[in-house]
Every structure is written in structure tokens, then in C-alpha cells.
Design a protein around this motif. Structure first.
Motif, short mmCIF file in Angstrom:
data_model
loop_
_atom_site.label_atom_id
_atom_site.label_comp_id
_atom_site.label_asym_id
_atom_site.label_seq_id
_atom_site.Cartn_x
_atom_site.Cartn_y
_atom_site.Cartn_z
N LYS A 125 39.30 45.85 52.26
CA LYS A 125 39.11 46.92 51.60
C LYS A 125 40.38 47.79 50.99
CE LYS A 125 34.19 47.24 53.10
NZ LYS A 125 33.03 48.29 53.55
N LYS A 126 40.61 48.15 49.95
CA LYS A 126 41.53 48.87 49.72
C LYS A 126 41.22 50.17 48.91
CE LYS A 126 42.36 45.15 47.32
NZ LYS A 126 41.49 44.35 47.95
N ARG A 127 42.28 51.21 48.94
CA ARG A 127 41.97 52.55 48.21
C ARG A 127 43.47 53.14 48.06
NH1 ARG A 127 38.09 56.21 48.14
NH2 ARG A 127 36.70 54.65 49.63
N VAL A 128 43.61 53.57 46.77
CA VAL A 128 44.99 53.93 46.37
C VAL A 128 44.84 55.78 46.55
CG1 VAL A 128 46.50 54.29 44.47
CG2 VAL A 128 45.35 52.15 44.61
N GLY A 136 52.74 57.53 46.89
CA GLY A 136 51.44 57.46 47.44
C GLY A 136 51.62 56.27 48.40
N PHE A 137 50.20 55.69 48.61
CA PHE A 137 50.08 54.56 49.51
C PHE A 137 48.81 53.97 49.22
CE2 PHE A 137 48.54 58.21 51.86
CZ PHE A 137 47.28 57.64 52.44
N VAL A 138 48.68 52.46 49.61
CA VAL A 138 47.54 51.87 49.47
C VAL A 138 47.11 51.70 50.79
CG1 VAL A 138 46.38 49.65 48.54
CG2 VAL A 138 48.23 50.61 47.49
N ARG A 139 46.04 52.33 51.02
CA ARG A 139 45.17 52.04 52.47
C ARG A 139 44.35 50.76 52.33
NH1 ARG A 139 40.28 52.99 54.83
NH2 ARG A 139 40.25 53.72 57.13
N LYS A 140 44.75 50.11 53.32
CA LYS A 140 44.13 48.59 53.22
C LYS A 140 43.53 48.43 54.79
CE LYS A 140 45.76 45.11 51.57
NZ LYS A 140 46.45 43.94 51.29
N ASN A 141 41.92 48.30 54.72
CA ASN A 141 41.11 47.92 55.87
C ASN A 141 40.82 46.46 56.02
OD1 ASN A 141 38.08 47.73 57.20
ND2 ASN A 141 39.44 49.14 58.31
N ILE A 142 41.71 45.71 56.77
CA ILE A 142 41.45 44.32 56.85
C ILE A 142 40.48 44.04 58.05
CG2 ILE A 142 42.81 42.03 56.97
CD1 ILE A 142 45.30 43.69 56.38
N GLN A 143 39.54 43.09 57.77
CA GLN A 143 38.65 42.71 58.62
C GLN A 143 38.84 41.14 58.95
OE1 GLN A 143 34.69 43.62 57.43
NE2 GLN A 143 34.98 45.51 57.37
N LYS A 181 43.48 49.60 39.82
CA LYS A 181 43.17 48.11 40.01
C LYS A 181 44.46 47.56 40.67
CE LYS A 181 43.50 45.46 36.50
NZ LYS A 181 43.41 44.65 35.21
N ILE A 182 43.92 46.84 41.57
CA ILE A 182 44.85 45.92 42.72
C ILE A 182 44.74 44.54 42.19
CG2 ILE A 182 45.77 45.51 44.81
CD1 ILE A 182 44.90 48.31 45.49
N ILE A 183 45.64 43.74 42.12
CA ILE A 183 45.59 42.13 42.16
C ILE A 183 46.55 41.83 43.47
CG2 ILE A 183 46.12 40.01 41.06
CD1 ILE A 183 45.53 41.43 38.34
N GLU A 184 46.12 41.23 44.30
CA GLU A 184 46.90 40.94 45.67
C GLU A 184 46.77 39.36 46.01
OE1 GLU A 184 45.51 41.80 49.49
OE2 GLU A 184 44.12 42.76 48.41
N TRP A 185 48.00 38.99 46.57
CA TRP A 185 47.98 37.81 47.00
C TRP A 185 48.73 37.69 48.38
CZ3 TRP A 185 52.71 34.59 48.01
CH2 TRP A 185 52.20 33.20 48.28
N ASP A 186 48.00 37.17 49.31
CA ASP A 186 48.14 37.36 50.85
C ASP A 186 48.49 35.85 51.49
OD1 ASP A 186 45.84 39.96 51.25
OD2 ASP A 186 48.07 39.87 50.73
N GLU A 187 49.49 35.53 52.30
CA GLU A 187 49.74 34.21 52.74
C GLU A 187 50.49 34.63 54.29
OE1 GLU A 187 52.21 30.05 51.64
OE2 GLU A 187 52.92 32.02 50.82
N ALA A 188 49.91 33.61 55.09
CA ALA A 188 50.46 33.66 56.58
C ALA A 188 51.71 33.20 56.49
CB ALA A 188 49.38 32.87 57.29
N VAL A 223 49.68 46.89 41.21
CA VAL A 223 48.88 48.08 41.33
C VAL A 223 48.73 48.75 39.79
CG1 VAL A 223 48.30 49.98 42.29
CG2 VAL A 223 49.31 48.19 43.85
N ASP A 224 47.81 48.78 39.28
CA ASP A 224 47.73 49.48 38.09
C ASP A 224 47.01 50.55 38.28
OD1 ASP A 224 48.83 47.46 36.25
OD2 ASP A 224 46.94 46.30 36.28
N ILE A 225 47.51 51.73 37.94
CA ILE A 225 47.16 53.17 38.22
C ILE A 225 46.86 53.78 36.93
CG2 ILE A 225 47.54 55.39 39.25
CD1 ILE A 225 49.11 53.92 41.23
N CYS A 226 46.04 54.58 36.63
CA CYS A 226 45.39 55.21 35.33
C CYS A 226 45.40 56.76 35.80
CB CYS A 226 44.31 54.97 34.76
SG CYS A 226 44.45 53.87 33.09
#
Length: 262
Positions: free
Chosen positions: A70-73, A91-98, A197-204, A230-233
């Protein structure tokens, strides 16, 4: 009015109350007639920014797989640096990773199964950038410059011996200081965050097989490299004085009968 509900033993388990309905009446607002000067937020620009972020996240324990993110700008700074057109964003992107973490305490791994716990890890990904506003919807009111000026008064003093008797020292008084200063309290532009709007790609980065007996395709990792676009309006505003016109305050403007609130 209160309703009480009891369980089979006669104990009160739920206590609820009913809210009574209250009536309301609309009233006619008082409107000033003519050309009115008011102070309101004026939209200077509406922008869409795109930020590219590359970050490495280290988990506090082994991760079997990521279940959800879950992400929040959040913006901590949005400052238009007048009299330039540069807009500073921070700013920052708050990420809660489950994620699922392998747990041998629940059950030992076999060739067909792996037991795991569901945990979460929250991390803030910072960002900052500077952009130039090329097209203003409304021009900002530029700040007025503070002024400070010194002035002196002429004085005449007698000269010591060695100078002609009729001569005098014409100068200013060094024992006094005179100054005129003016300070202006300008309106600072501010921002409103409209959407993101956030488009992300994660890799171990360090995935290895599970130790001991486990399915051949299972493994764990502790580091993830993520790339985000990250696209910010946002909207840039400034409180300004503007003139509005009101031509009528008659009852004919209203379709319903209103009562005064006085």
C-alpha cells in the motif's frame, strides 16, 4: 430513547440510542451590492509532475514473498520561489509492505510445503525535485522589497587651536543614528495536492533457496530494489485581492421563500 438487548443469561450486551429528528429552515444570505473587493485563493498553475525513484529496501527478516504493498504520496514542501518561476518539491512515498516470512516454529518445511507468518514493514521513500512553471493561469503578485535608508543632520563645531578663528567644522553628528525602514508582509504561494499515480517494479537482489528440506522452487530474500515512476498532480495558489460584481439582492433571485437568520 434507549434500546437494551440481553443475551440468554440475561446480561446486557448491546445498548443503543435513537437520535430524534430536528427541523431546519433555509434563510436568505446578506449580499453586498456593487463592485466588491475580496481576498481569495487564486489559482496560479495546475501542474503534473513526474518523478523517477530508484531505491533499495532492506527487510528486518527473511521474506518468502510479498503479498501486498500500500502506497501513499506525502508532500513536505511545495514552495514557489518568487520572484523566480522555480517550484521546489519535497516529500516521500509511504509504503506499507505485507509479506510472508518463513517460520519453522509453526511447522517444519517439507518437500511440498512451507509454513510462514504474515508480517508488515513500513518504509518512507524520500524524493525532491525542482521544476519551472512556464505557463501561469494567473500571474502571482510579486513580493515587495523591504527598504532601509539612513539619513543625517548637519552640525557645526568649533575647531581646536591651530585653525583660523573664524573657521568651523561642518559635518554630521556621529553620536546620533537616524534611519527610515519599511517592511512588507507578502502573500506566500501555497500548494494543494490533487492526485497521484505510482507505477513500480520491485525485484529481489539476494534471493537464495530455503535451507534444509523445502520445495525446490522456494527461497527467501532480504533486499529489494524498486523503481518507481510517480505522477503528481498539484495546484499552486496565492491569496490575492480581486474585484467581483454583485448586481442584485432581490427576492426574485430565489425560487423559495427564505427567512432571515438575524
Amino acid at each position: 430513547m434507549t434500546d437494551e438487548h440481553k443475551d440468554f443469561r440475561g446480561y446486557e450486551c448491546i445498548k443503543s440510542s435513537r437520535i430524534s429528528q430536528c427541523e431546519n429552515k433555509s434563510f436568505k444570505p446578506q449580499v453586498s451590492i456593487g463592485k466588491i473587493t475580496t481576498k481569495v485563493p487564486v489559482v496560479l498553475a495546475e501542474l503534473q509532475l513526474q518523478l523517477n525513484i530508484n531505491e533499495t529496501i532492506t527487510f528486518p527478516e527473511p521474506v518468502l514473498e510479498i503479498k501486498d504493498i500500500k502506497k501513499r504520496v506525502n508532500l513536505t514542501q511545495c514552495r514557489l520561489l518568487l520572484p523566480t518561476k522555480k517550484l521546489f518539491i519535497k516529500g516521500f512515498v509511504r509504503k506499507n509492505i505485507q509479506y510472508a516470512s518463513p517460520s519453522h516454529e509453526i511447522a517444519p518445511s517439507t518437500e511440498k510445503s512451507v509454513a510462514s507468518d504474515i508480517h508488515s514493514f513500513t518504509v518512507d521513500i524520500p524524493f525532491d525535485c525542482v521544476t519551472e512553471i512556464k505557463d501561469f493561469l494567473s500571474m502571482p503578485v510579486m513580493p515587495k522589497i523591504n527598504k532601509r535608508e539612513e539619513f543625517d543632520f548637519a552640525v557645526s563645531k568649533s575647531l581646536p587651536s591651530g585653525f583660523p578663528e573664524k573657521d568651523e567644522l561642518l559635518t554630521s553628528d556621529l553620536s546620533q543614528f537616524h534611519q527610515e525602514s519599511s517592511q512588507f508582509y507578502n502573500e506566500l504561494p501555497f500548494c494543494e495536492l490533487l492526485s497521484s499515480k505510482i507505477i513500480e517494479w520491485d525485484e529481489a537482489l539476494d534471493r537464495v533457496p530455503l535451507p534444509g528440506t523445502s520445495p525446490f522452487n522456494e527461497g527467501y530474500f532480504t533486499k529489494v530494489e524498486e523503481k518507481m515512476v510517480v505522477d503528481i498532480c498539484l495546484k499552486v495558489l496565492q491569496n490575492q485581492q480581486i474585484r467581483v460584481a454583485s448586481s442584485c439582492n432581490d427576492d426574485c433571485d430565489y425560487k423559495h421563500d427564505f427567512e432571515s437568520c438575524d
